[in-house]
Each structure stands twice: as structure tokens, then as C-alpha cells.
Design a protein around this motif. Sequence first.
Motif, PDB file in Angstrom:
ATOM      1  N   ALA A 103       8.639 -47.509  -4.805  1.00 56.21           N
ATOM      2  CA  ALA A 103       8.098 -48.863  -4.856  1.00 56.21           C
ATOM      3  C   ALA A 103       6.898 -48.851  -5.781  1.00 56.21           C
ATOM      4  CB  ALA A 103       7.725 -49.326  -3.459  1.00 56.21           C
ATOM      5  N   LEU A 104       7.143 -49.177  -7.051  1.00 59.83           N
ATOM      6  CA  LEU A 104       6.066 -49.181  -8.041  1.00 59.83           C
ATOM      7  C   LEU A 104       5.660 -50.628  -8.247  1.00 59.83           C
ATOM      8  CD1 LEU A 104       7.322 -46.480 -10.565  1.00 59.83           C
ATOM      9  CD2 LEU A 104       6.198 -46.210  -8.355  1.00 59.83           C
ATOM     10  N   ASP A 105       4.402 -50.924  -7.929  1.00 60.64           N
ATOM     11  CA  ASP A 105       4.017 -52.294  -7.670  1.00 60.64           C
ATOM     12  C   ASP A 105       2.564 -52.524  -8.039  1.00 60.64           C
ATOM     13  OD1 ASP A 105       4.837 -54.732  -6.629  1.00 60.64           O
ATOM     14  OD2 ASP A 105       4.092 -54.281  -4.620  1.00 60.64           O
ATOM     15  N   GLY A 106       2.150 -53.771  -7.966  1.00 58.75           N
ATOM     16  CA  GLY A 106       0.749 -54.103  -8.168  1.00 58.75           C
ATOM     17  C   GLY A 106      -0.024 -53.819  -6.904  1.00 58.75           C
ATOM     18  N   THR A 107      -0.003 -54.755  -5.988  1.00 53.69           N
ATOM     19  CA  THR A 107      -0.727 -54.558  -4.743  1.00 53.69           C
ATOM     20  C   THR A 107       0.128 -54.921  -3.545  1.00 53.69           C
ATOM     21  OG1 THR A 107      -1.602 -56.790  -4.892  1.00 53.69           O
ATOM     22  CG2 THR A 107      -3.016 -55.046  -5.700  1.00 53.69           C
ATOM     23  N   GLY A 108      -0.135 -54.212  -2.451  1.00 51.25           N
ATOM     24  CA  GLY A 108       0.517 -54.493  -1.183  1.00 51.25           C
ATOM     25  C   GLY A 108      -0.299 -53.801  -0.109  1.00 51.25           C
ATOM     26  N   TYR A 109      -0.412 -54.439   1.033  1.00 47.82           N
ATOM     27  CA  TYR A 109      -1.280 -53.920   2.094  1.00 47.82           C
ATOM     28  C   TYR A 109      -0.640 -52.707   2.760  1.00 47.82           C
ATOM     29  CZ  TYR A 109      -4.713 -54.376   5.858  1.00 47.82           C
ATOM     30  OH  TYR A 109      -5.732 -54.179   6.743  1.00 47.82           O
ATOM     31  N   GLY A 110      -1.393 -51.630   2.838  1.00 48.01           N
ATOM     32  CA  GLY A 110      -0.875 -50.405   3.438  1.00 48.01           C
ATOM     33  C   GLY A 110      -1.209 -50.299   4.912  1.00 48.01           C
ATOM     34  N   THR A 111      -0.521 -49.402   5.609  1.00 50.34           N
ATOM     35  CA  THR A 111      -0.767 -49.243   7.049  1.00 50.34           C
ATOM     36  C   THR A 111      -2.114 -48.573   7.320  1.00 50.34           C
ATOM     37  OG1 THR A 111       0.533 -47.222   6.914  1.00 50.34           O
ATOM     38  CG2 THR A 111       1.666 -49.160   7.744  1.00 50.34           C
ATOM     39  N   ASP A 112      -2.760 -48.025   6.258  1.00 51.16           N
ATOM     40  CA  ASP A 112      -4.100 -47.461   6.437  1.00 51.16           C
ATOM     41  C   ASP A 112      -5.180 -48.465   6.021  1.00 51.16           C
ATOM     42  OD1 ASP A 112      -3.718 -47.493   3.725  1.00 51.16           O
ATOM     43  OD2 ASP A 112      -4.091 -45.353   3.393  1.00 51.16           O
ATOM     44  N   GLY A 113      -4.775 -49.729   5.775  1.00 51.85           N
ATOM     45  CA  GLY A 113      -5.734 -50.765   5.398  1.00 51.85           C
ATOM     46  C   GLY A 113      -6.131 -50.724   3.932  1.00 51.85           C
ATOM     47  N   ARG A 114      -5.580 -49.742   3.178  1.00 50.81           N
ATOM     48  CA  ARG A 114      -5.883 -49.679   1.750  1.00 50.81           C
ATOM     49  C   ARG A 114      -4.791 -50.423   0.967  1.00 50.81           C
ATOM     50  NH1 ARG A 114      -7.311 -44.187   3.416  1.00 50.81           N
ATOM     51  NH2 ARG A 114      -9.502 -43.761   2.942  1.00 50.81           N
ATOM     52  N   ILE A 115      -5.033 -50.569  -0.343  1.00 53.52           N
ATOM     53  CA  ILE A 115      -4.074 -51.302  -1.171  1.00 53.52           C
ATOM     54  C   ILE A 115      -3.090 -50.319  -1.783  1.00 53.52           C
ATOM     55  CG2 ILE A 115      -3.816 -52.831  -3.153  1.00 53.52           C
ATOM     56  CD1 ILE A 115      -6.766 -53.720  -2.528  1.00 53.52           C
ATOM     57  N   TRP A 116      -1.854 -50.410  -1.367  1.00 52.33           N
ATOM     58  CA  TRP A 116      -0.821 -49.502  -1.863  1.00 52.33           C
ATOM     59  C   TRP A 116      -0.120 -50.091  -3.092  1.00 52.33           C
ATOM     60  CZ3 TRP A 116       2.402 -47.434   2.913  1.00 52.33           C
ATOM     61  CH2 TRP A 116       1.529 -46.797   3.821  1.00 52.33           C
ATOM     62  N   GLY A 117       0.691 -49.265  -3.739  1.00 53.11           N
ATOM     63  CA  GLY A 117       1.443 -49.792  -4.876  1.00 53.11           C
ATOM     64  C   GLY A 117       2.061 -48.738  -5.788  1.00 53.11           C
ATOM     65  N   GLY A 118       2.022 -47.462  -5.372  1.00 53.56           N
ATOM     66  CA  GLY A 118       2.716 -46.421  -6.146  1.00 53.56           C
ATOM     67  C   GLY A 118       3.444 -45.546  -5.158  1.00 53.56           C
ATOM     68  N   GLU A 119       4.258 -46.174  -4.318  1.00 50.46           N
ATOM     69  CA  GLU A 119       4.709 -45.523  -3.087  1.00 50.46           C
ATOM     70  C   GLU A 119       6.070 -44.845  -3.226  1.00 50.46           C
ATOM     71  OE1 GLU A 119       2.181 -45.557  -0.933  1.00 50.46           O
ATOM     72  OE2 GLU A 119       1.308 -46.709  -2.582  1.00 50.46           O
ATOM     73  N   VAL A 120       6.096 -43.587  -2.855  1.00 49.88           N
ATOM     74  CA  VAL A 120       7.358 -42.866  -2.764  1.00 49.88           C
ATOM     75  C   VAL A 120       7.654 -42.772  -1.272  1.00 49.88           C
ATOM     76  CG1 VAL A 120       8.610 -40.780  -3.405  1.00 49.88           C
ATOM     77  CG2 VAL A 120       6.686 -41.571  -4.814  1.00 49.88           C
ATOM     78  N   LEU A 121       8.663 -43.486  -0.829  1.00 48.56           N
ATOM     79  CA  LEU A 121       8.912 -43.632   0.599  1.00 48.56           C
ATOM     80  C   LEU A 121      10.273 -43.074   0.982  1.00 48.56           C
ATOM     81  CD1 LEU A 121       7.878 -47.414   0.945  1.00 48.56           C
ATOM     82  CD2 LEU A 121       6.391 -45.426   1.237  1.00 48.56           C
ATOM     83  N   LEU A 122      10.367 -42.607   2.221  1.00 47.84           N
ATOM     84  CA  LEU A 122      11.674 -42.326   2.788  1.00 47.84           C
ATOM     85  C   LEU A 122      11.971 -43.530   3.679  1.00 47.84           C
ATOM     86  CD1 LEU A 122      12.801 -38.999   4.446  1.00 47.84           C
ATOM     87  CD2 LEU A 122      13.570 -41.217   5.250  1.00 47.84           C
ATOM     88  N   VAL A 123      12.959 -44.314   3.286  1.00 55.16           N
ATOM     89  CA  VAL A 123      13.242 -45.538   4.035  1.00 55.16           C
ATOM     90  C   VAL A 123      14.552 -45.387   4.785  1.00 55.16           C
ATOM     91  CG1 VAL A 123      13.733 -48.008   3.851  1.00 55.16           C
ATOM     92  CG2 VAL A 123      11.946 -46.995   2.436  1.00 55.16           C
TER      93      VAL A 123
END
Length: 759
Positions: free
Chosen positions: A507-527
Amino acid sequence: MQKTTQRYKVTIEGIVQGIGFRPYIFNLARENNLGGFIRNNGQGVHLEIEGESTDITSFITRIRNNPLPLAQITAISKIELPTLNESVFKIVASDISSERNTLIAPDICVCDDCLREMLDPNNRRYRYPFINCTNCGPRYTIIEDIPYDRPKTAMKNFRMCAACESEYHNPQNRRFHAQPNACPECGPQITLYDKTQKQITTSDPIQETIDLLQQGYIIAIKGLGGFHLVVDATNQEAVQKLRVRKNREEKPLAMMSLNLHRIKEFAIINPEEEPLLLSPQRPIVLLEKRNPNPIAPEAAPGNRRFGVMLPYTPLHYLLCDSPIPALVMTSGNMSEEPITVNNNEGFKRLAAIADFFLIHNRDIYLRSDDSVSRIFNTTPLVLRRSRGYVPQPIILKQSGPSILACGAELKNTICLTKNKNAFVSQHIGDLKNIETYDFFIQTINHLKQILDIRPEFIAYDLHPDYLSSRYALKQTNFEKIGVQHHHAHIASCMLENSVEGPVIGLALDGTGYGTDGRIWGGEVLLVDGATFQRLAHPEYVRMPGGESAIKQPWRMAISYLFHSFGYESENVLPLLEIPKSKTDTILKMIESEFNSPETSGIGRLFDGVSGLLNICHNASYEGQAAIELEMRSNMNQKARPYPFEWRGKTYPYQIQIAPIIKGIISDIKEGRGVGEIGFRFHLTLIILFSELCLFLKKETGLNRVALSGGVFQNMILLKGLYKSLTQSGFQVFTHSKLPPNDGGISLGQISIAKSKIQA
Ligand code: ZN
Ligand code: ZN
Ligand code: FE
């Protein structure tokens, strides 16, 4: 074989109303010597048929195998009834009482038959800008309620003349039960006004409008889903004037041209792009510029592409049929506000921009922007899904309780489900302004009404400040499901590809709220359905000034410099073409961590690099810095990536950004060009994420990768990663029906909410 007469009740569900389905069935029943009737009902259509069993079988087979081009049949069921000895087939009035379950057709571009009639001087609809039939014309934008019958549409105030009425009642006619049927005698009319609302007296408002366009005026033209602001695209002064008045200096403006031949004079059309331009949805297609070209440079500055569409309403055809090769056709709004639909509102909101107004008296119930699409790997990739596509549902694998998903904040869409259908709304826009927020609420209510949906669950983004999330949390009588932004991005891509977990999600993105309260947006996730695990992300950096860092990419440039060089960054700061007084202030903000939230967003990294290369310091629209960096990058087969690495013994691994920034700085110092550095930067991300996926494959055993997030609107990155991952043996999933940007979030929220409900 013995002949037997039988009678059946047949129910057909799907998009079968408002597209000429009843006359089609009527004629088919006659051909098969069947008696009985058909009527629209809430589920779709309901018919009773009586005749020879072989005729009944061939009748049903024909419907299954050759439905009308615009029909989308989701189910056909039949129940045997006692025979009534009925040999005549009839069309009967709609049954209003039953449950509303029907699908509504999108707005469809004018068909060839109607166009031919409109251009025939002997036809009674010669040059009539509202000509339509059961195969074409407005639908979604003029429906107030269902069943889809004239009194429930914006046509209710137009009483059909005798000639139109007889077409409407004649089953052999192309306009049989065409609800928007109209002619110059009885239907909607256009009128030309100046901006003081004084009517311009003319016998031919269209010719007058063309003359005004040729003189360089800006005209606000009411179309199908809202107003456009229109100028001659080859008139530099006019295009400049439009930009100044619209307060939007650099965003590429959409254009419309009469036919492919004309488009080819200023843009290159590939074989895959041609059918997309010609498709009944008529999206704006991003085409490569032909150079040189006669279009004013201000139409799409800093971009290698033009956004071009063919005419889709009869009015557009008449307007484009002029000596002007292309018209700028941009949404009638001030930047970021929703498109204007209502005449009075149009005069009020657009008088500061337009010199004249060409309006009509058919209301628009639901505004709908033009859709935007492009070709990726020979298939369409929708970037804005709106007019022509909405409200066509995405079909879900399983039925379940109804859910409302509220989407994100920018490029907002909402989504409602009913049974196996997920209805993603048209593009709503940036919820930060009040007009768009009103439009968001109106869209939810309207879609609930016309689709007859009473949701039991409501899904929303975890960001506590998104207006869409606040709306969700305020609602009562719902069970509420919060969904992480990037989890939703990946789930959206998986759903449209019918993939069930687990996958590696990039998920390569601008901004999105993370579960740690920080701003995520370069996320390699196991979904995996309802759950996700964060496997890796870029190291956090500061966003000095929060939101202002998004609007001023040079702030991100300083942040990445500080992140990479620490207190040494003072030595490299002069590379930025920004006054020292300003850079000092920002540096202090970062050092003191004042109003500087942390982000792992790849969108911000693009901004920062664009700033470092002095490409874009102030973004006048979302994503501008990244787009211009992509446009300035020159592909080079021999290019090598910058050094990169990731660290950590446990998930999530930390992707190191400093080596990349240091590489860029040393290239700048060596005097390498923007085109070369820009491409090396893209290549670095491509190889970094490919190698990271290969590394994670060893650890997780996962061989499938889903790509989503706004950064995948970048074609160098999307093409490069797709190719490299595929060559590494991965099965790669990308978007096609829904945008990779936040317009796809609502569908992803639906997918996750469904998994959570089932779990
Ligand atoms: Zn037609
Ligand atoms: Zn008429
Ligand atoms: Fe996003």
C-alpha cells in the motif's frame, strides 16, 4: 413430439429497467408466439408467459444468451402456473408496492441512431440537444425514486406531445417507454444568458455559444451531471483567463473533441485507448501529447498527457461540431468544491468565472463528475469512477447484511451493499469543505432511497478527524466497524480481483491513519480477510507543520535532509532554492518536534524528492509534486538504483530512507540532471520493493502481491513494479474497475467489514 401449453411466472433481476428491456421482451415474446405480460417491479421485471413449451425454452435461452447491450442480468427464476389460455402479450404498468430491489442504469452516451436523427434536417428532432431513446440518454442523474418511470424522474414536468406520446406507447418504436423521451415541441430547452442573468435573444443559442467561444469567452454549460466551464482549448489567452478566475493554477484541464480524427491532431491514441474513448461510459482518457500541438500550453502544464473525452450528450455533439478543434471542459466549480448542478446555484457560484451561461431546464437530481481512465497493460485503469459507471454494482461473492462504508477524506466515495451487490458511489471529492460534505450526506441518502437499502452496519476509516469517520460515529442504530486505511486499500484491490487472502499487500500512499496513531503510507502488509499484519514500512520522518508539509513539498525536502544528515544537513540545505530564513524555521520545527507528526508515507517521499530537485515547492493540487517528478523523469535502461536496505529482527522491518537521499544528494552535487535522478529514484523503489517481497516470500511463503494506494497512479512505478514482481514469479494484482487512490477505499471497507461480520 406432443405439443403442450404451459404458463410460467418469470422474474428477471439486474439492470433491466430504463434500457429498453420491456420492448425487447415484448418483441421476443411475439416472435415466440407467447401470450402474457411484462411489468417493471422493485426486483427488476416480472413476466408471465404462456405458450408451447419449446417456444418458452427458446424464449428464455434467448434472454440468457443475448441480452441487450446495456442489460446486466443477475438472476432469472421461473415458477409454473396454471394456464389461462392467453395468446396476446402486453406491457402493463409498474407494480409500485413491491420491495425495491432493482438496479439502476448509469447515464449512457447518445446512441448512433439518435445521432443520425439529430443530424437529419428532415427529422423532427433535427439539432434537438435532448434527443434520446431506450438505448441511450440520462438515467442515474435524473432519477428521484424508483420504479424508474417518468413521474419519478426530472422529466416529470414535461408533458409529452402527441407525437412523442405515440412513440412512447408503440412497442415497435425505439422510444417505447423511454422515460426521458422528448422533442423540441414538448421537451427541455436550452437558453443562453450573460453573467448578469440577462437572456441573450438568439434563434440559435448553440451557434451563438460557438461564436462566443471563438471570441475567447468562458461559457458555463449545463450538461448531464453538472456544469462545465468551457473555453476554446487552442486559445491561449482564454485558457489562461480560465485558470486565473478558477484559482487553480496548474491542474491539467479536461478537453472534449468531436471525434478521434480531431483528437489525433494533438494526442496519440494507442489501439487499446480507442475503444476506451469510444465506450458508452465516455470517460476522460489520459493520452500522450503529440508534439508540437495546437493546444494552449496552459491546458496541461508540466504533464506529458492530455485528459480527453469524446462528446457524450447530443448537446456536446452540437457544440463540438465547429471549427474549434478542442474545447476545455472542466468541472464547473471553484477548486475542490463539488460540481455545480442547479441553475440558480450556477449563476451564483460561477458568475465570477464565466462570461456566459448556456443552461437548460431539465433538473439534475444527482451530480456526477466525468470519469477518468487510462490504459495500463492493455486494460483500462479507472482513476475516477463516476459518470457512466455509477451505479453499476461490483458483484460480491456472498450475500450478507447491508453495510454502508463511508470512505476516506480526499477523493471520497461511499459504498452501500445489498445482497450480493456493492454500489460504489460517484466521486464525491474532498470532504474538507462544507459543500462537499453536504454532497456526501446527500449521496448517502439518495442512494439509500433509490436502492432501498437500510444498512445495519457502518464501516469507517480509523482517522478520528476525517469528516466521513465523524459522520459514521455520530450515527445510531448501526453496528460500527473501524477499518485501517491501508488495509482497506489492499482489500479493495483483492475484492475487485476476486482474491481471497492471504497476500502481501503493497500500500504505497500519501497519508492514512495508522494503528499506532502515526501517519502511514508505505506499508508492506500481510492481509488475510479481516486481519492484517504490518511486515515493513519506511522509517518515520517528521512532517513539519503537518498538513502544510503536504502543500509545501520543500518542507518535506528539509525533513528528509535532516533525517539523513542530522546536524550536517545545514551544509546541503543551500541546494534548495528556498530562502535561508524559511529553511531555518522549518529545521527548528523538526529538531524540536513541534507540530511535526511522523509519517512513513511514500507520497511524502515523492514530495520530498520533488522538493530536493526544485521541481515543485508549492503544490496547487493534490499530488502535484509527485506527478511533476514522474513527468520529468527520463527512463533509462542503464540506470542503477540508489543504495537501499531494511533493518530489524522482527516485523515490521524498517526500510532505510537515508541511503536513498544521500545518493540523490551526491548525484545533485555531481551535476546530474533532474530527468536522470528522477528515474533513478523510481527505479530504486521498484527494486527495493521487489527484493523486499522476495525476502518476505521466503519468510511467509506468500506468492501473491496486491498493489494499491494513490502512489500507484504513477505509471513508472506501477509498470516497473508489476514487471519486476511478475518476472520474480509473483502473481500480481492491480486495480482496474476501481481507482488505486482513496476513491477505492469505501469498497475495501466493505470487504473488511464483511469478513469481520462473518468472523
Ligand atoms: Zn438513442
Ligand atoms: Zn414531443
Ligand atoms: Fe490512501
